[in-house]
Scaffold this motif. Structure first.
Motif: not given
Length: 169
Positions: A28-34, A38-42, A44-54, A97-103
């Motif tokens: 719920d915390t990962l999916a909630r949008r301020p 706003g952007n959810s935690m999931a 934001l973490i996915w996006h920053l990973g994708r940016v660094e990766d790409a 949406r993704a679980p914490r461990d996968l992120l």
């Protein structure tokens, strides 16, 4: 300290902060949008990973971790495989949406690739042009600093969103 040691420290701080932000965050915390939009935690973490990766993969001439290590299939997002989140609509943000461990597993793998690349660099490598679409053209050093700035902003936003979630609970 030489340049790549400095960058290794900076990317290491991103890695530590991502792990700390994700610690204790439930679905719920990962999916909630301020404020509901706003952007959810999931995201934001996915996006920053994708940016660094790409961006690191492109600069290093390496395959992206996202596709080469099967994370695109494991996340199974309703987005194009090469999507990094730039310009996402509200519906696209909701779709991430993704679980914490996968992120965390994905970001750990991205971080390992980044570290492996940085360890090969000498100071003169940072002047190599990696993107001619800009004026002036972007050097490797400038690109790496840009990635750091972007990722630190997003992990800070994720930690803030987590704090908001706890304050509302």
């Amino acid at each position: 300290m030489n340049s790549n040691e400095l960058l290794l420290d900076a990317f290491g701080r991103i890695h530590e902060t991502v792990a700390a932000a994700l610690q204790g965050a439930d679905g719920d915390t990962l999916a909630r949008r301020p404020a509901g939009n706003g952007n959810s935690m999931a995201w934001l973490i996915w996006h920053l990973g994708r940016v660094e990766d790409a961006q690191v993969a492109s600069a290093a001439g390496l395959p992206q971790v996202w596709t080469s290590q099967g994370f695109a299939g494991r996340f199974n997002l309703p987005l194009p495989e090469r999507d990094t989140g730039y310009g996402h609509s509200s519906a696209q943000v909701d779709a991430v949406r993704a679980p914490r461990d996968l992120l965390l597993e994905y970001y750990d793998a991205v971080h390992r690739q980044t570290v492996g690349f940085l360890e090969t660099l000498a100071d003169e490598d940072f002047d190599r042009i990696v993107d001619t679409r800009w004026n002036p053209p972007v050097t490797l050093g400038v690109r790496l600093v840009s990635i750091i700035a972007d990722c630190l902003q997003h992990v800070g936003q994720a930690a803030y969103a987590k704090g908001l979630d706890r304050a509302q609970a």
